[in-house]
Write an enzyme that holds these catalytic residues in place. Structure first.
Site, PDB file in Angstrom:
ATOM      1  N   GLU A  39       0.802  -1.219   0.000  1.00 39.05           N
ATOM      2  CA  GLU A  39       0.000   0.000   0.000  1.00 39.05           C
ATOM      3  C   GLU A  39       0.843   1.281   0.000  1.00 39.05           C
ATOM      4  OE1 GLU A  39      -2.684  -0.526   3.291  1.00 39.05           O
ATOM      5  OE2 GLU A  39      -3.798  -2.116   2.281  1.00 39.05           O
ATOM      6  N   GLU A  90      -4.919  -8.772  -0.046  1.00 36.29           N
ATOM      7  CA  GLU A  90      -5.706  -8.551   1.165  1.00 36.29           C
ATOM      8  C   GLU A  90      -7.164  -8.376   0.796  1.00 36.29           C
ATOM      9  OE1 GLU A  90      -4.478  -5.460   3.822  1.00 36.29           O
ATOM     10  OE2 GLU A  90      -2.342  -5.998   3.696  1.00 36.29           O
TER      11      GLU A  90
END
EC number: 3.2.1.4
Length: 547
Positions: free
Chosen positions: A189, A321
């Protein structure tokens, strides 16, 4: 010395040696097969995974940097054990993602990783390898409000490149003899921490800050990949996962994002995260607890996006995820898992990895978006086994053991994509209306718009009364490559509120549609899919001119 005594002593020595060798813990680190499997083969074999979240990625306060002991239990979770990994494997998962926050331990200006960190990470990796599982090893919370070992902007580019080159050289050297079951993930991220667009931006019109960040992320992916490849051995052809901005669908679909250049052929994997539908899966302020048909749109859009830019171009995807927070709504989460994993199973080159942070209990209102426990790491019992068994029925038909009970095998789904004309993506990942009007399930197919030249446009209208979508396919019917194309649609026929995979401009009484950089060129017989969405009414046909 009597011969019999000599023989006895030799026998005694050999027996002792045998006992000693057998007492050494067996660690299977397979290098025999090397890394000769392509990314598509690896991802196809992965299929379903589980994250050891909030464990080796846990980090302490920055004023104690650098840490001289592990923070694995700093956030309250127990140390990872082989027994835990064994239970995850028994349940049917064949992939483990191991998030690691390396930076907090590094020393010196060259970011040296201490042995105690590397040895512990290797120990956990080996727990998985001995279970014949795939392992995804990454750099996790090395960018956050406490630590910013890298920042995706030009002001911090030099030191960020240095960080990635250093840590990935060290990690890659340590694991260079591991075979294709070990996959590296460059970043987790990556984003502009604290920025107003930290977690979302308009993909078709990013700000200058985001454009700069996306370019830096492209660069950091390249630096990390080059460092890995330079260590040689199995790393020369190891599969590597790379994310876009904040690992979101917006971050990889925006026009500026690109996959890095690789000296190895077919070894790159797109890394993306998707807690969707957002209001159901992750939101804490405005949220819903039921998963009904109206929420399936976000999941459909997500996969259609991935298919349009990556999957259809033979770039496999790992959804590293995903999860739906426990809002005391297990039955609804079962529906969510059934639809989400069922949708993923249509593609042979997609793997899904469940996020688990070992937090289960929500508040009475169910408003906490961070309750993602699936297995209790202390008792090793699965909390909502029906969710896990629902996921497994979409994987490979292999019986799984969940809380000591064998779950029957199911027929393996056809992994071939069955939706070649994808439903469009809503460009706003945080919709105002959590219960959108569903698309007409019986859309109106329309004959191709006749055009002169090499290109042909086909379209399908989905009309639900108060709004509509027009799904458009542009195909090159010529024997030559076409670089660049333009479509025009009269404003009298449509009102375009949003679009995906194209740029929209206005010219007098027309909307002018042009491609993104990645879908502007069409080889012979190739096509590109995109769409527009509007409000109000629409006729049964529209006139599309192709130029």
């Amino acid at each position: 010395m009597h011969k019999s005594k000599c023989i006895k002593r030799v026998f005694t020595f050999l027996l002792a040696l045998f006992v000693f060798v057998m007492a050494i813990p067996a660690t299977k680190v397979s290098a025999a097969g090397g890394t000769d499997r392509s990314a598509t083969q690896v991802v196809s074999d992965m299929r379903v995974g589980w994250n050891i979240g909030n464990s080796l990625d846990s980090f302490g306060q920055s004023y104690n940097f650098p840490y001289t002991s592990l923070n694995e239990t700093y956030w309250g979770n127990p140390a990872t054990t082989k027994a835990l990994i064994d239970e995850v494997a028994k349940a049917g998962f064949n992939t483990i993602r191991i998030p690691v926050s390396w930076g907090q331990y590094t020393t010196g200006s060259d970011y040296q990783i201490p042995d105690f960190v590397m040895n512990r990470v290797k120990e956990v990796v080996d727990y998985c390898i001995v279970n014949d599982m795939y392992v995804i090893l990454n750099s996790h919370h090395d960018i956050n409000s406490d630590y910013c070992f890298y920042v995706p902007n030009n002001a911090n580019k030099d030191r960020s490149e240095k960080y990635f080159k250093s840590i990935w050289t060290q990690i890659a050297k340590e694991f260079k003899n591991y075979d294709y079951h070990l996959v590296f993930e460059t970043m987790n991220e990556p984003r502009l921490v604290g920025h107003g667009e930290e977690w979302w931006f308009p993909r078709n019109n990013p700000s200058n800050d985001i454009r700069e960040a996306v370019a830096c992320i492209n660069d950091y992916n390249q630096v990390a990949l080059d460092a890995i490849r330079a260590t040689g051995g199995n790393n020369a052809t190891r599969c590597v996962m790379v994310p876009g901005y904040d690992a979101s669908i917006e971050g990889c679909m925006t026009d500026g994002f690109k996959m890095p250049n690789d000296t190895a052929s077919g070894r790159l994997i797109l890394s993306v995260h998707a807690y969707i539908p957002y209001y159901f899966a992750l939101a804490s302020d405005t949220y819903v607890t039921r998963f009904d048909d109206n929420l399936k749109y976000d999941i459909d859009s997500f996969f259609n996006d991935l298919n349009s830019k990556f999957l259809s171009r033979n770039i496999p995807v790992v959804v590293g995820e995903t999860s739906a927070t426990n809002r005391n709504n297990t039955a609804e989460r079962v529906k969510w898992a059934d639809y989400y994993w069922g949708r993923a199973a249509r593609y042979s080159n997609v793997a899904m990895v469940l996020w688990d942070n070992n937090i289960y209990q929500n508040n009475s209102a169910g408003s906490d978006g961070e309750c993602h426990m699936y297995i209790d790491r202390n008792s090793l019992q699965w909390k909502d086994p029906e969710i896990i068994s629902t996921i497994m029925k979409h994987v490979d038909g292999t019986p799984a053991t969940i809380n000591g009970k064998e779950i029957p095998s199911t027929e393996q789904p056809d992994p071939t994509p069955v939706d070649p004309d994808p439903t469009p993506v809503d460009p706003d990942p945080t919709p105002v209306d959590p219960d959108p009007t569903p698309v007409d399930p019986d859309p109106q197919p329309v004959d191709p718009t006749p055009v002169s030249g090499a290109l042909k446009a086909e379209y399908t209208i989905n009309n639900w009364g108060s709004g509509y979508q027009v799904l458009i396919k542009v195909k090159n019917d010529s024997a030559s490559r076409v670089d660049g194309w333009t479509l025009k649609i009269s404003k009298s026929e449509v009102k375009i509120d949003s679009s995906w995979c194209v740029n929209i401009a206005e010219e007098g009484g027309y909307y002018v549609i042009t491609p993104m950089s990645w879908n502007s060129s069409l080889e012979p017989s190739a096509s590109v899919d995109f769409g527009i969405q509007g409000s109000g009414s629409i006729g049964t046909s529209v006139n599309i001119s192709v130029q």
